[in-house]
Design an enzyme around this catalytic site. Structure first.
Site, PDB file in Angstrom:
ATOM      1  N   GLU A 143       0.822  -1.209   0.000  1.00 52.35           N
ATOM      2  CA  GLU A 143       0.000   0.000   0.000  1.00 52.35           C
ATOM      3  C   GLU A 143       0.857   1.260   0.000  1.00 52.35           C
ATOM      4  O   GLU A 143       0.476   2.284  -0.576  1.00 52.35           O
ATOM      5  CB  GLU A 143      -0.945  -0.009   1.202  1.00 52.35           C
ATOM      6  CG  GLU A 143      -1.918  -1.178   1.240  1.00 52.35           C
ATOM      7  CD  GLU A 143      -2.690  -1.356  -0.057  1.00 52.35           C
ATOM      8  OE1 GLU A 143      -2.974  -0.330  -0.719  1.00 52.35           O
ATOM      9  OE2 GLU A 143      -2.978  -2.495  -0.425  1.00 52.35           O
ATOM     10  N   HIS A 145       1.751   2.455  -3.366  1.00 57.21           N
ATOM     11  CA  HIS A 145       0.676   3.179  -4.042  1.00 57.21           C
ATOM     12  C   HIS A 145       0.671   4.670  -3.686  1.00 57.21           C
ATOM     13  O   HIS A 145      -0.090   5.439  -4.278  1.00 57.21           O
ATOM     14  CB  HIS A 145      -0.680   2.562  -3.691  1.00 57.21           C
ATOM     15  CG  HIS A 145      -1.027   1.380  -4.531  1.00 57.21           C
ATOM     16  ND1 HIS A 145      -1.008   1.416  -5.910  1.00 57.21           N
ATOM     17  CD2 HIS A 145      -1.402   0.116  -4.192  1.00 57.21           C
ATOM     18  CE1 HIS A 145      -1.359   0.228  -6.380  1.00 57.21           C
ATOM     19  NE2 HIS A 145      -1.594  -0.570  -5.365  1.00 57.21           N
ATOM     20  N   HIS A 170      -0.505  -0.881 -11.639  1.00 58.13           N
ATOM     21  CA  HIS A 170       0.480  -1.949 -11.447  1.00 58.13           C
ATOM     22  C   HIS A 170       1.382  -2.086 -12.664  1.00 58.13           C
ATOM     23  O   HIS A 170       1.386  -3.111 -13.334  1.00 58.13           O
ATOM     24  CB  HIS A 170      -0.236  -3.275 -11.164  1.00 58.13           C
ATOM     25  CG  HIS A 170      -0.836  -3.344  -9.804  1.00 58.13           C
ATOM     26  ND1 HIS A 170      -2.106  -3.790  -9.562  1.00 58.13           N
ATOM     27  CD2 HIS A 170      -0.346  -2.965  -8.603  1.00 58.13           C
ATOM     28  CE1 HIS A 170      -2.361  -3.723  -8.270  1.00 58.13           C
ATOM     29  NE2 HIS A 170      -1.327  -3.209  -7.668  1.00 58.13           N
TER      30      HIS A 170
END
Length: 339
Positions: free
Chosen positions: A253, A256, A262
């Site tokens: 996470e 991100h 991705h």
């Protein structure tokens, strides 16, 4: 006159009730509800539906919001293709199809107002903490200001457990351990990550089912680090997931915070963060927190199926890590993306 008029009427209803219970074969279903440590076999009539069962649970445990409940089938009957039932999708399902099965229910408590009050209190507390930090920073000598500023900036500014779930203090300790993990602290400072809120995820709100099985979201990142949610608990609410597994989800996470999709850049950063966390963690253990231990997922919990990385997300969306249905491990189609 009143007595002679009503007595036959009462007797008639009593006879009808006795007749219906005699003519209809009993349907027996084992109901498990972990938050109340409830594990008993309930009896219903063959014409009863899943909606009737949920209504009965509402009478037994009125403090829960059963309209948002989910029932996981521990042993799925051959006639059913789905592994989870909900009041909104399966109200007319005959309970006769669930005879001798076991249903494990998840339901949130009806604490909407309390949650709003808690959020307001947390926001006020965060502002007070930041004001205090600024005041302390101003009093430090120049040589210490840079280190103190880094510690106060590149971190998780607020931790929050879910107050309506059992042992919320244990979850808060779990989050505190992640925040203070040497590897995580190293990565936060090196990459200059700042996360507004690190919070616990409610298992029931992030569990869904399809013909292939049950899907569980493990982590969410909203708006590149504004909020990160982590699935800390097992479905039974009486245990916590393995620490090192949750920490790996957090690494994903954190990547991100930089990349939403991705692509190759995301995966290179994700693997880099994982290596850096492992390398900087001088403890290399991963079990105890305070005086207790976090219980791993138990047999039959279904939380150890294959893990899939999330689909990513755009501005205002959520990026999530999910447990794949069917036990597959890897990256591919069928991603779960919350909006």
């Amino acid at each position: 006159m009143e007595t002679t008029d009503t007595q036959p009427h009462i007797d008639q209803h009593a006879n009808e009730l006795e007749s219906s219970s005699t003519d209809s074969p009993a349907v027996e279903i084992t109901i498990k509800f972990p938050p109340e440590q409830h594990n008993q076999t309930w009896a219903f009539e063959s014409q009863d539906t899943f909606a009737h069962l949920v209504q009965a649970l509402g009478l037994e445990f009125p403090e829960y919001d059963w309209a948002k409940s989910k029932a996981l089938l521990e042993k799925r009957p051959p006639t059913l293709k789905k592994g989870m039932l909900t009041p909104s999708t399966d109200p007319d399902l005959p309970l006769s199809t669930l005879h001798t099965t076991t249903l494990r229910f998840l339901a949130p408590k009806s604490t909407t107002l309390d949650s709003l009050k808690t959020a307001a209190t947390e926001a006020a507390t965060l502002q007070a903490r930041r004001a205090l930090a600024r005041s302390r920073l101003a009093r430090l000598p120049p040589s210490q200001k840079k280190t103190a500023l880094s510690d106060a900036t590149f971190t998780f500014h607020t931790l929050s457990a879910l107050p309506h779930l059992p042992n919320s203090q244990r979850s808060l300790s779990f989050l505190q351990r992640l925040k203070e993990d040497p590897g995580i602290v190293h990565v936060m400072k090196k990459h200059e990550y700042s996360v507004g809120l690190l919070t616990e995820m409610d298992p029931i709100a992030n569990t869904s089912a399809s013909e292939g099985g049950v899907t569980r979201i493990l982590g969410l990142n909203r708006n590149k680090g504004e909020v990160i949610e982590l699935r800390l608990r097992t479905d039974r609410y009486d245990g916590w997931r393995d620490y090192r597994g949750v920490r790996k989800t957090l690494c994903h996470e954190l990547a991100h915070n930089v990349y939403g999709e991705h692509d190759g850049d995301f995966w290179r950063l994700c693997r880099q963060i994982e290596r850096e966390v492992e390398g900087a963690d001088w403890r290399k253990s991963g079990r105890t927190v305070g005086e207790g231990e976090f219980a791993p997922a138990r047999d039959g919990e279904g939380e150890g199926e294959g893990e899939m990385m999330d689909h990513g997300g755009g501005r205002g969306g959520r990026m999530c890590l999910v447990v794949a249905v069917g036990g597959r491990t890897g990256v591919g189609g069928g991603w779960l993306l919350g909006r």
